[in-house]
Motif scaffolding. Structure first.
Motif, PDB file in Angstrom:
ATOM      1  N   UNK A 286       3.586   7.107  -7.183  1.00 27.51           N
ATOM      2  CA  UNK A 286       2.165   6.768  -7.079  1.00 27.51           C
ATOM      3  C   UNK A 286       1.952   5.992  -5.789  1.00 27.51           C
ATOM      4  N   UNK A 287       1.113   6.527  -4.889  1.00 25.41           N
ATOM      5  CA  UNK A 287       0.908   5.912  -3.576  1.00 25.41           C
ATOM      6  C   UNK A 287       0.373   4.492  -3.682  1.00 25.41           C
ATOM      7  N   UNK A 288      -0.408   4.225  -4.714  1.00 23.38           N
ATOM      8  CA  UNK A 288      -1.003   2.894  -4.855  1.00 23.38           C
ATOM      9  C   UNK A 288       0.018   1.841  -5.250  1.00 23.38           C
ATOM     10  N   UNK A 289       1.103   2.251  -5.889  1.00 21.85           N
ATOM     11  CA  UNK A 289       2.038   1.296  -6.492  1.00 21.85           C
ATOM     12  C   UNK A 289       3.303   1.080  -5.666  1.00 21.85           C
ATOM     13  N   UNK A 290       3.266   1.443  -4.395  1.00 23.89           N
ATOM     14  CA  UNK A 290       4.403   1.133  -3.534  1.00 23.89           C
ATOM     15  C   UNK A 290       4.529  -0.383  -3.397  1.00 23.89           C
ATOM     16  N   UNK A 291       5.728  -0.928  -3.419  1.00 24.11           N
ATOM     17  CA  UNK A 291       5.906  -2.398  -3.422  1.00 24.11           C
ATOM     18  C   UNK A 291       5.193  -3.103  -2.276  1.00 24.11           C
TER      19      UNK A 291
END
Length: 498
Positions: A286-291
């Motif tokens: 998920x692109x939004x949940x990259x650290x």
């Protein structure tokens, strides 16, 4: 020999003139047809000198160009071709389009901190980040009536802080900034900070530094050339502020994981980490949940959700101090609706049309973000009959729309009646756009409106804001060339009402 020398000089001059003419003709021939009109600029610097260095604010100077070029103006900011939109119809029509919803790259911030938040992202990445952020905010109740109590709690603490000064002159900027930021902190970290907390105080200071040093045109951020000129003192200072800001954000994120107790309330950081863990277990990217995105999401919420609201409330204090007759009318309306025995609530807003009109006029005349954040076109398109090439940076001059004399009679004057109809009822104005327009309107609009209403009405219920005796006249001086129209520091006397 003298004749030969003179002919040589003439040949050199002719050659240089020929080269200059050739470059001008080449530029004209290579320039796409039917672009929006605009002024010629300097080599390399474009229109930057005449728009920023020769007096006046950038948004004001661009606004003046409309008299000659119309509502859609082309300018060049140090190599960045920019189209600036004026007029609410033009802005709303343009920013409702998907192909004008991207952001130009934020080169300097990306150099300092990897990842993206919902403010600077584009395309599918932006869709995912915005969806995640809105889902979390709704889950935590932000913008809903139940969230009002969180705002009320902080407003009550702020009122007690104001009372502590006993009506004597003091600068409310820090306390107000801390109070508004604490509401975002409760959402993000599940905790509030004391006004005396040195770490939080420093965070708010470096956040303010970032806004001031970014500049209204954000040339450092969005120029692929200027962001590399590290020898420039302004750029060094701006980069240092960015590093300090993200350093403080990351320190708070580290402390967040160590401070959980049995009474800890679920917050945005918790939800982000939990959602990321679930996606990893499912093998889903998920692109939004990259650290690396978490620091940017937190930074965006603090930047967009605290600095602008706190600054608007400062403008409100200043205008109440400058216009005591308007302040008295607001207080009378509040007293008629709520009495002196209870505090105003959001549910009272429909019965407080003049108070709401005053808040709107504060936002109009203050216009905290005069040029907002830039957009970028993802494909060739047309605006108001002009060709807009793919990759063009597009800005909206909100200040122009809020100060257009064809829309607002004597726009430089403070007149809340602009937002009232003939019967004294609140009248919304479509030309009024403090939170932007279209697909990338401010994510925290509903929260900001709740905060402004609660803090402003609480102040008016408890105090009369007066000019200190040592101040000769109320000044509306702003910090020059800031991305937010912040006021110069000022003192108030908040005298308790009986």
């Amino acid at each position: 020999m003298e004749i030969l020398s003179a002919l040589t000089v003439l040949d050199v001059r002719s050659l240089l003139l020929g080269i200059a003419v050739f470059l001008v003709v080449l530029r004209f021939l290579r320039r796409p047809r039917n672009l929006p009109p605009g002024p010629w600029g300097w080599p390399f610097l474009g229109n930057l000198p005449q728009l920023t260095w020769y007096g006046g604010e950038l948004h004001e100077n661009i606004s003046k160009l409309t008299a000659r070029y119309g509502d859609v103006v082309s300018i060049n900011l140090a190599g960045i071709p920019v189209v600036v939109l004026h007029g609410h119809h033009t802005v709303k029509e343009a920013f409702s389009r998907q192909q004008l919803s991207d952001r130009p790259p934020a080169y300097t911030t990306e150099m300092v901190a990897r990842g993206k938040g919902f403010l600077a992202s584009s395309g599918e990445n932006w869709v995912e980040l915005r969806r995640f952020s809105m889902t979390v905010l709704r889950k935590l109740g932000v913008g809903k009536s139940a969230f009002e109590q969180n705002i009320v709690t902080e407003a009550e603490i702020f009122i007690e802080e104001v009372k502590r000064h006993g009506g004597k002159a003091y600068d409310p900027k820090h306390a107000l900034g801390n109070a508004v930021s604490n509401i975002i902190s409760m959402v993000v970290f599940g905790k509030r900070f004391q006004y005396t907390d040195p770490a939080f105080k420093r965070l708010l200071q470096v956040l303010n530094d970032v806004f001031v040093q970014a500049g209204a045109g954000s040339v450092f951020e969005f120029s692929p050339v200027f962001n590399k000129l590290t020898m420039l003192p302004y750029l060094r200072t701006y980069v240092a502020s960015l590093k300090n800001f993200y350093g403080h954000i990351n320190q708070l994120l580290k402390e967040h994981s160590k401070e959980k107790t049995a009474n800890h309330h679920e917050d945005l950081v918790d939800i982000f980490l939990s959602e990321r863990k679930i996606k990893e277990q499912q093998g889903v990217e998920n692109a939004a949940l990259r650290p690396e995105n978490l620091q940017h999401i937190v930074a965006d919420l603090f930047g967009a959700g605290s600095e602008t609201t706190a600054t608007t409330l400062q403008w409100g204090m200043l205008y109440m101090m400058a216009y005591p007759e308007i302040q008295t009318r607001v207080q009378k309306e509040l007293d008629d609706v709520t009495g002196r025995n209870r505090l105003p609530r959001i549910a009272d807003k429909p019965d407080l049309p003049y108070t709401e009109a005053v808040l709107c006029e504060i936002q109009r005349i203050g216009t905290i973000t005069p040029l907002a954040l830039p957009h970028r076109s993802t494909e060739d398109t047309i605006i108001a009959g002009y060709n807009i090439p793919k990759g063009t940076t597009i800005m909206c001059n909100i200040w122009h729309n809020h100060y257009d004399p064809l829309v607002w009679e004597e726009p430089e004057k403070f007149r809340p009646e602009r937002f009232l109809d003939g019967d004294g009822k609140f009248r919304p104005r479509e030309e009024f756009m403090p939170f932007g327009s279209g697909r990338r309107m401010c994510l925290g609009e509903h929260l900001a409106k709740m905060e402004l209403f609660v803090f402003f009405t609480y102040l008016m219920h408890h105090f009369t804001i007066k000019k200190p005796d040592h101040v000769p006249a109320v000044s509306f001086a702003v910090v020059k060339n800031s991305s937010v129209r912040s006021l110069q520091n000022f003192d108030i006397c908040a005298v308790a009402r009986e």
